[in-house]
Design a protein around this motif. Structure first.
Motif, PDB file in Angstrom:
ATOM      1  N   ASN A 323       0.681  -1.550   0.225  1.00 12.80           N
ATOM      2  CA  ASN A 323       0.107  -0.629  -0.287  1.00 12.80           C
ATOM      3  C   ASN A 323       0.850   1.441   0.199  1.00 12.80           C
ATOM      4  OD1 ASN A 323      -2.546  -0.948   0.311  1.00 12.80           O
ATOM      5  ND2 ASN A 323      -2.159  -2.179   2.636  1.00 12.80           N
ATOM      6  N   SER A 324       2.327   1.494   0.301  1.00 11.17           N
ATOM      7  CA  SER A 324       3.128   2.754  -0.222  1.00 11.17           C
ATOM      8  C   SER A 324       4.448   2.091  -0.795  1.00 11.17           C
ATOM      9  CB  SER A 324       3.258   2.897   1.347  1.00 11.17           C
ATOM     10  OG  SER A 324       3.898   1.770   2.199  1.00 11.17           O
ATOM     11  N   GLN A 325       3.351   1.405  -2.262  1.00 11.84           N
ATOM     12  CA  GLN A 325       5.444   1.653  -3.108  1.00 11.84           C
ATOM     13  C   GLN A 325       6.135   2.956  -3.139  1.00 11.84           C
ATOM     14  OE1 GLN A 325       5.101  -2.057  -5.193  1.00 11.84           O
ATOM     15  NE2 GLN A 325       7.245  -1.662  -6.147  1.00 11.84           N
ATOM     16  N   THR A 326       7.029   2.814  -3.186  1.00 10.83           N
ATOM     17  CA  THR A 326       7.426   4.357  -3.264  1.00 10.83           C
ATOM     18  C   THR A 326       8.461   4.031  -4.878  1.00 10.83           C
ATOM     19  OG1 THR A 326       9.638   3.525  -2.499  1.00 10.83           O
ATOM     20  CG2 THR A 326       8.513   4.525  -1.333  1.00 10.83           C
ATOM     21  N   GLY A 327       8.496   2.614  -5.184  1.00  9.58           N
ATOM     22  CA  GLY A 327       9.879   2.914  -6.539  1.00  9.58           C
ATOM     23  C   GLY A 327       9.749   1.526  -7.110  1.00  9.58           C
ATOM     24  N   PHE A 328      11.287   0.627  -8.181  1.00 13.81           N
ATOM     25  CA  PHE A 328      10.868  -0.587  -7.976  1.00 13.81           C
ATOM     26  C   PHE A 328      12.285  -0.887  -7.632  1.00 13.81           C
ATOM     27  CE2 PHE A 328       7.868  -0.402 -10.977  1.00 13.81           C
ATOM     28  CZ  PHE A 328       6.803  -0.988 -10.390  1.00 13.81           C
ATOM     29  N   LEU A 329      12.949  -2.112  -7.536  1.00  9.12           N
ATOM     30  CA  LEU A 329      14.460  -2.354  -7.221  1.00  9.12           C
ATOM     31  C   LEU A 329      14.557  -3.336  -8.294  1.00  9.12           C
ATOM     32  CD1 LEU A 329      14.937  -2.549  -3.650  1.00  9.12           C
ATOM     33  CD2 LEU A 329      15.720  -0.775  -4.392  1.00  9.12           C
ATOM     34  N   VAL A 330      15.853  -2.910  -9.053  1.00 12.15           N
ATOM     35  CA  VAL A 330      16.884  -3.377  -9.973  1.00 12.15           C
ATOM     36  C   VAL A 330      18.666  -3.967  -9.421  1.00 12.15           C
ATOM     37  CG1 VAL A 330      14.795  -2.716 -11.674  1.00 12.15           C
ATOM     38  CG2 VAL A 330      17.213  -2.049 -11.649  1.00 12.15           C
ATOM     39  N   PRO A 331      17.703  -4.979  -9.939  1.00  6.31           N
ATOM     40  CA  PRO A 331      19.946  -5.810 -10.201  1.00  6.31           C
ATOM     41  C   PRO A 331      20.928  -5.065 -10.526  1.00  6.31           C
ATOM     42  CG  PRO A 331      17.957  -7.716 -11.029  1.00  6.31           C
ATOM     43  CD  PRO A 331      17.310  -6.094 -10.725  1.00  6.31           C
ATOM     44  N   ILE A 332      21.325  -4.662 -10.038  1.00  6.42           N
ATOM     45  CA  ILE A 332      23.085  -4.228 -10.611  1.00  6.42           C
ATOM     46  C   ILE A 332      23.347  -4.156 -12.094  1.00  6.42           C
ATOM     47  CG2 ILE A 332      23.500  -3.770  -8.407  1.00  6.42           C
ATOM     48  CD1 ILE A 332      25.800  -5.530  -8.963  1.00  6.42           C
ATOM     49  N   LYS A 333      23.689  -3.935 -13.176  1.00  8.59           N
ATOM     50  CA  LYS A 333      24.365  -3.724 -13.849  1.00  8.59           C
ATOM     51  C   LYS A 333      23.335  -4.787 -15.444  1.00  8.59           C
ATOM     52  CE  LYS A 333      28.858  -3.641 -12.729  1.00  8.59           C
ATOM     53  NZ  LYS A 333      30.364  -4.693 -12.998  1.00  8.59           N
ATOM     54  N   ASN A 334      21.928  -4.624 -14.795  1.00  9.61           N
ATOM     55  CA  ASN A 334      21.214  -5.243 -15.722  1.00  9.61           C
ATOM     56  C   ASN A 334      19.570  -4.694 -16.544  1.00  9.61           C
ATOM     57  OD1 ASN A 334      18.756  -6.879 -16.200  1.00  9.61           O
ATOM     58  ND2 ASN A 334      18.665  -8.038 -14.290  1.00  9.61           N
ATOM     59  N   VAL A 335      20.560  -4.038 -17.457  1.00  9.93           N
ATOM     60  CA  VAL A 335      20.273  -3.194 -18.565  1.00  9.93           C
ATOM     61  C   VAL A 335      18.603  -3.652 -18.861  1.00  9.93           C
ATOM     62  CG1 VAL A 335      19.899  -2.099 -20.859  1.00  9.93           C
ATOM     63  CG2 VAL A 335      22.051  -2.713 -19.483  1.00  9.93           C
ATOM     64  N   LYS A 336      18.789  -4.570 -18.913  1.00 10.86           N
ATOM     65  CA  LYS A 336      17.013  -5.581 -19.577  1.00 10.86           C
ATOM     66  C   LYS A 336      15.838  -5.374 -18.406  1.00 10.86           C
ATOM     67  CE  LYS A 336      13.812  -9.532 -21.109  1.00 10.86           C
ATOM     68  NZ  LYS A 336      12.891  -9.205 -19.831  1.00 10.86           N
ATOM     69  N   ALA A 337      16.195  -5.235 -16.839  1.00  5.51           N
ATOM     70  CA  ALA A 337      15.060  -5.216 -15.717  1.00  5.51           C
ATOM     71  C   ALA A 337      15.108  -4.272 -15.631  1.00  5.51           C
ATOM     72  CB  ALA A 337      15.982  -5.957 -14.633  1.00  5.51           C
ATOM     73  N   LEU A 338      15.923  -2.951 -15.748  1.00  5.52           N
ATOM     74  CA  LEU A 338      15.788  -2.198 -15.834  1.00  5.52           C
ATOM     75  C   LEU A 338      14.601  -1.108 -17.143  1.00  5.52           C
ATOM     76  CD1 LEU A 338      16.400   1.212 -14.835  1.00  5.52           C
ATOM     77  CD2 LEU A 338      19.002   1.420 -16.402  1.00  5.52           C
ATOM     78  N   THR A 339      15.453  -1.780 -17.910  1.00  4.69           N
ATOM     79  CA  THR A 339      13.996  -1.051 -19.364  1.00  4.69           C
ATOM     80  C   THR A 339      12.600  -2.077 -18.828  1.00  4.69           C
ATOM     81  OG1 THR A 339      16.139  -1.420 -20.653  1.00  4.69           O
ATOM     82  CG2 THR A 339      13.809  -1.924 -22.232  1.00  4.69           C
TER      83      THR A 339
END
Length: 382
Positions: A323-339
């Motif tokens: 109920n209070s998510q502020t954003g997303f965490l992605v694995p380091i150096k992972n361009v696909k996850a960031l995309t």
């Protein structure tokens, strides 16, 4: 009633740019009952020096290069600090960032300063694992930090996340019984970084960072390139100086950035607030040894969703409760996850509003500079 003696507090940093932005509110609080002086690399902006002087702060300058290795420069720094301490006679010495902590704590001990309170605002490049070209330099820095902190066994160490504390113990830099405190970063001034709603009809991604590899500049550029090949109307912006140090980005990447074809590069700016206000999401894919990244706190305070890495310091800013998510965490150096996470906000623009509102509330509860500084004043005994 006995009047309390005003203490003299000497603050040492590795960049004058951090004094007002990161420590301004803390110095204001310290000045209420204490005298404050700063030992800083040369200040090239008159407005910064004038503001410090008008606050009633003594300013001592030096020629430290905080980003590069220079034995001659570092020795000159230590000698200059020795002179300043002998002249100013501080009751408390408060160095922050790596070089001031290493060299400053040693010199302060040599000068018999009674109260030494070093603060590590992230362990940085020298504690990053993985392949690199400078293992000897990293080993030397770690050895010097260990020597400096163990020499000052009675010092009170301040860190900005629990992971750094555990890393220092695991690597034998500090002992388990060391006097240490963990604070929630440098805090953020909620009255200065004012909440505003992003425009869900105009999605803009913004990264604020020095242009070094470990901040994830390459990953941000590559993700932006992939997204723009599908959604050419989506804007990506980057704010921050080119940093000529041991981890500077590749010249070819820098040329691609400043070309403006993929990213709108704005360089270094005096005030990030108008740019945050124009943005929808703050992005920082850093695998650098952060304390708690300032840019993410500023974005959250202004009501912006964030995308960052599941890395030390960065992960502290993302609340992932339902109920209070502020954003997303992605694995380091992972361009696909960031995309993928960037595309989430393109497909779900209403989440920029929801996550941004949650972020402001999370900043208020956990990172309010007044709450952080209250703890800092207690630690500094000021």
């Amino acid at each position: 009633m006995i009047k309390r003696k005003r203490k003299k507090i000497l603050i040492a940093c590795d960049s004058y740019r951090t004094l007002l932005g990161f420590r301004g509110k803390l110095m204001e609080a310290l000045l209420q009952n204490n005298e404050v002086a700063v030992f800083t690399p040369k200040i090239y902006h008159d407005e910064v020096k004038n503001k410090l002087l008008n606050m009633g702060i003594e300013v001592y300058e030096n020629n430290l290069d905080g980003s590069n290795v220079s034995i001659f420069s570092d020795i000159k720094y230590m000698f200059r600090l020795f002179q300043v301490i002998r002249q100013s006679k501080p009751d408390t010495f408060f160095p922050y960032t790596l070089k001031p902590v290493i060299y400053g704590s040693f010199i302060a001990k040599l000068c018999r300063v009674k109260h030494i309170v070093p603060m590590l605002t992230g362990l940085g490049y020298n504690f990053m694992s993985g392949n690199d070209k400078t293992p000897l330099i990293k080993q030397m820095v770690r050895a010097m930090l260990k020597f400096s902190l163990k020499l000052n066994a009675n010092a009170t160490l301040i860190l900005q996340n629990k992971d750094d504390f555990q890393t220092l113990i695991n690597q034998g830099i500090i002992d388990k019984n060391v006097k240490a405190h963990v604070v929630n970063g440098s805090g953020v001034d909620l009255s200065h970084y004012v909440f505003s709603k992003p425009n869900p009809q105009n999605i803009v991604f913004l990264m604020i960072s020095r242009l070094i590899n470990a901040k994830g500049i390459r990953e941000y550029f590559d993700a932006a390139e992939r997204v723009k090949s599908i959604y050419p109307h989506v804007k990506f912006k980057l704010i921050g100086p080119y940093d000529p140090n041991i981890d500077s980005i590749d010249p070819d990447l820098y040329q691609n950035i400043i070309s403006g074809e993929i990213i709108d590069y704005l360089g270094e700016v005096n005030d990030v607030r108008p740019h945050i206000k124009e943005s929808s999401v703050l992005v920082l894919p850093s695998y650098y040894g952060e304390g708690i990244p300032r840019s993410l706190l500023e974005g959250m305070a202004m009501g912006r969703a964030i995308i960052t890495c599941d890395s030390v310091g960065c992960k502290e800013t993302v609340n992932i409760s339902e109920n209070s998510q502020t954003g997303f965490l992605v694995p380091i150096k992972n361009v696909k996850a960031l995309t993928d996470k960037i595309q989430h906000f393109i497909h779900n623009p209403s989440d920029t509003l929801l996550f941004g509102k949650n972020g402001r509330e999370y900043a208020r509860k956990k990172f309010d500079v007044n709450k952080v500084n209250k703890q800092m004043l207690e630690i500094l005994e000021a």
